[in-house]
Design a protein around this motif. Structure first.
Motif, PDB file in Angstrom:
ATOM      1  N   ARG A  91       2.485   7.109   1.987  1.00 27.54           N
ATOM      2  CA  ARG A  91       1.225   6.600   2.525  1.00 27.54           C
ATOM      3  C   ARG A  91       1.241   6.760   4.040  1.00 27.54           C
ATOM      4  NH1 ARG A  91       0.572   1.729   4.228  1.00 27.54           N
ATOM      5  NH2 ARG A  91       2.256   0.878   2.978  1.00 27.54           N
ATOM      6  N   THR A 147      -2.242  -0.412   4.409  1.00 25.59           N
ATOM      7  CA  THR A 147      -2.715  -0.767   3.065  1.00 25.59           C
ATOM      8  C   THR A 147      -4.095  -1.413   3.097  1.00 25.59           C
ATOM      9  OG1 THR A 147      -1.373  -2.761   3.257  1.00 25.59           O
ATOM     10  CG2 THR A 147      -0.543  -1.040   1.822  1.00 25.59           C
ATOM     11  N   SER A 193      -3.372   2.961  -1.548  1.00 21.33           N
ATOM     12  CA  SER A 193      -2.861   1.628  -1.194  1.00 21.33           C
ATOM     13  C   SER A 193      -1.729   1.180  -2.114  1.00 21.33           C
ATOM     14  CB  SER A 193      -3.990   0.600  -1.242  1.00 21.33           C
ATOM     15  OG  SER A 193      -4.515   0.514  -2.548  1.00 21.33           O
ATOM     16  N   GLU A 221      -7.395   2.384  -3.550  1.00 19.16           N
ATOM     17  CA  GLU A 221      -6.537   2.382  -4.729  1.00 19.16           C
ATOM     18  C   GLU A 221      -6.673   3.675  -5.528  1.00 19.16           C
ATOM     19  OE1 GLU A 221      -6.239  -0.516  -8.515  1.00 19.16           O
ATOM     20  OE2 GLU A 221      -6.552  -1.512  -6.594  1.00 19.16           O
ATOM     21  N   ALA A 256      -6.393   1.510   3.292  1.00 20.13           N
ATOM     22  CA  ALA A 256      -6.229   2.488   2.211  1.00 20.13           C
ATOM     23  C   ALA A 256      -7.024   2.067   0.979  1.00 20.13           C
ATOM     24  CB  ALA A 256      -4.758   2.620   1.860  1.00 20.13           C
TER      25      ALA A 256
END
Length: 138
Positions: A29, A33, A21, A38, A36
């Motif tokens: 990516r 986000t 993210s 981290e 996604a």
């Protein structure tokens, strides 16, 4: 003996960048986000694949071309020789990325580390000085 060794060249490649993210779409990516996670690692992605009952292989010596400083990628066996999916719930590469990104935040090694980092980022006091840089007059 040849029949035992799987041909991992045909397996789907999953770089950690795809589900990170913190990265932009331009940086690699592949999913939104919101979905996604981290900074995922190859080990976490591998553990999630085994949880989903998919065969996987971690290649540490490989790097993502757009970010070659981040080493490692995971190859996943998504479909059998006849083309049927190993896990009926995951039929495509996109579905695999979404499922793995969903599982990584709940990874046992991650649950302890994540709390202090989340608390520090929410304090957000920001820079104290005004945004004007410029030359100083003498």
């Amino acid at each position: 003996m040849d029949g035992e060794i799987p041909n991992i060249k045909k397996w789907v490649v999953l770089y950690p960048v795809y589900i990170n993210s913190k990265k932009t779409i331009a940086e690699g990516r592949r999913i939104s986000t919101i979905k996604a996670c981290e900074n995922p690692t190859c080990a976490e992605i591998g553990d999630c694949c085994s949880h989903l009952k998919l065969s996987f292989a971690i290649e540490i010596d490989k790097a993502y071309p757009r970010d070659f400083m981040q080493r490692g990628r995971v190859r996943v066996l998504l479909k059998k020789e006849d083309g049927t999916p190993h896990n009926p719930a995951i039929s495509s590469r996109k579905e695999l990325m979404l499922r793995v990104a969903e599982l990584v935040p709940r990874h046992p090694g991650r649950t302890k580390k994540q709390e202090p980092a989340a608390a520090a980022s929410t304090s957000g006091t920001g820079p104290s000085k005004s945004g004007k840089g410029g030359k100083k007059k003498r």
